[in-house]
Design an enzyme around this catalytic site. Structure first.
Site, PDB file in Angstrom:
ATOM      1  N   ASP A   1      -4.216   5.598   5.543  1.00 50.52           N
ATOM      2  CA  ASP A   1      -3.760   6.440   6.656  1.00 50.52           C
ATOM      3  C   ASP A   1      -3.000   7.664   6.143  1.00 50.52           C
ATOM      4  OD1 ASP A   1      -4.537   4.602   8.958  1.00 50.52           O
ATOM      5  OD2 ASP A   1      -3.240   3.292   7.793  1.00 50.52           O
TER       6      ASP A   1
ATOM      7  N   ASP B   1      -9.724  -4.585   8.581  1.00 52.66           N
ATOM      8  CA  ASP B   1      -8.835  -5.537   9.251  1.00 52.66           C
ATOM      9  C   ASP B   1      -9.532  -6.154  10.461  1.00 52.66           C
ATOM     10  OD1 ASP B   1      -5.883  -4.504   8.071  1.00 52.66           O
ATOM     11  OD2 ASP B   1      -7.421  -2.961   8.264  1.00 52.66           O
TER      12      ASP B   1
ATOM     13  N   ARG C   1       0.831  -1.207   0.000  1.00 54.38           N
ATOM     14  CA  ARG C   1       0.000   0.000   0.000  1.00 54.38           C
ATOM     15  C   ARG C   1       0.866   1.258   0.000  1.00 54.38           C
ATOM     16  NH1 ARG C   1      -2.637  -3.516   3.586  1.00 54.38           N
ATOM     17  NH2 ARG C   1      -4.747  -4.075   2.973  1.00 54.38           N
TER      18      ARG C   1
ATOM     19  N   HIS D   1      -3.374   0.635   8.475  1.00 50.35           N
ATOM     20  CA  HIS D   1      -4.066  -0.351   7.638  1.00 50.35           C
ATOM     21  C   HIS D   1      -3.012  -0.960   6.735  1.00 50.35           C
ATOM     22  CE1 HIS D   1      -6.907  -2.397   5.156  1.00 50.35           C
ATOM     23  NE2 HIS D   1      -6.738  -1.601   4.116  1.00 50.35           N
TER      24      HIS D   1
ATOM     25  N   ARG E   1     -11.926  -8.724   9.307  1.00 47.18           N
ATOM     26  CA  ARG E   1     -11.207  -9.953   8.955  1.00 47.18           C
ATOM     27  C   ARG E   1     -10.802 -10.719  10.209  1.00 47.18           C
ATOM     28  NH1 ARG E   1      -7.698  -6.811   4.284  1.00 47.18           N
ATOM     29  NH2 ARG E   1      -9.032  -7.389   2.505  1.00 47.18           N
TER      30      ARG E   1
END
Length: 315
Positions: free
Chosen positions: A122, A147, A87, A174, A150
């Site tokens: 973020d 998250d 990411r 994240h 999950r």
């Protein structure tokens, strides 16, 4: 009367959010905006043709000025993460995109609650907070809510108990530096280890929970889905719609969302996820969870990794 929700970005995530919202009672009007006009018009047509079995709802392909009066604006625009890509590697490209979007959409909808979904979420939440000129309470990064979902699925599957009974969260970025504060994870207020022992006493041995493996599952789930089908969008869409539901609710709720830190846990000037109180007036503040020293260190480490990226990007 439902809310007016604008979604910027008609890719897989934005379109799936719109589709999910089209069958909820949250919105009475949905505006979709995308630089690819044909794509957004196609998505709108496909979604609205399936709304005949619900109360009337308006779904339109629009421009920034059509967002006027929006209660919620959801930003999903950006380049999608490719297989094997982190990411963070997306950072500068998607920062530039959100910098181009922010002044246009804020001018049209200055009073909306903004939900930032684009990755790295973020970093983009931080940038949007810095450049938008909006009060921080109006800005919500989707953060580790996905998250956390999950994690709760994984724990539910392991303990064979309903997800609604599981109270466990993912804190931090994240991304790969996130972690689970296991000291506070519980099933209906019962510590996970105690719950395991209780089940054994009842003659049901579910096997001890491998906490490291469970965190690995949370960290790697997104990458595995991307490797297998090219993108993730169902679970993230459900998480974002849940944030919408919290924002239009009659009272506040607690959720792990990404917001600006102001000294909590010794962390300042970075956005990441901890427990926050969020509701009809936006983000009301953070709920201090008593973490162990090791957990505080993990949260600070996650914050420092994000700060390293912020230091390298052009805001």
């Amino acid at each position: 009367m439902g809310s007016k929700i604008t979604i910027i970005g008609a890719g897989s995530v934005g379109a799936t959010i719109a589709y999910k919202l089209s069958y909820e009672d949250i919105a009475s009007e949905i505006v979709m905006i995308d630089i690819n006009r044909d794509k957004v018009e196609g998505e709108v047509m496909d979604i609205e043709q399936g709304t005949c079995f619900r109360n009337p709802i308006s779904i339109v392909a629009g421009d920034y000025e059509d967002a006027k009066g929006s209660d919620i604006v959801i930003i999903t625009s950006g380049i999608a993460r490719k297989p094997g890509q982190t990411r963070i590697e997306l950072a500068q490209t998607n920062v530039n995109i959100i910098k181009s979007i922010a002044p246009e959409i804020v001018k049209a909808a200055p009073d909306a609650k903004y939900i930032i979904v684009s990755n790295p979420v973020d970093i983009l939440t931080y940038v949007f907070t810095k450049i938008s000129g909006l009060p921080e309470k109006q800005i919500i990064g989707s953060g580790t809510l996905l998250d956390t979902a999950r994690l709760r699925y994984g724990l539910s599957d392991h303990f064979k108990v309903a997800q609604k009974n599981i109270h466990a969260y993912v804190f931090g970025e994240h991304g790969d530096s996130s972690f689970v504060p296991w000291s506070k994870a519980a099933i209906s207020t019962v510590n996970l280890d105690e719950y395991y022992e209780a089940m054994k006493a009842h003659g049901t041995d579910l096997g001890e929970l491998d906490k490291d493996a469970m965190e690995e599952y949370v960290h790697k789930s997104g990458g595995k889905v991307i490797a297998k089908k090219g993108a993730t969008f169902y679970a993230v869409a459900v998480s974002v719609v849940e944030i919408c539901r919290l924002v239009v609710a009659a009272s506040d709720s607690v959720a792990t969302i990404s917001t600006m830190m102001h000294g909590e846990y010794g962390i300042d000037d970075v956005c990441l996820s901890v427990l926050c109180l969020v509701g009809p007036d936006g983000v009301q503040g953070k709920i201090p969870m008593r973490l162990t020293d090791e957990e505080v260190a993990k949260l600070q480490s996650s914050a420092n990794k994000l700060k390293e990226v912020i230091a390298q990007i052009n805001i």
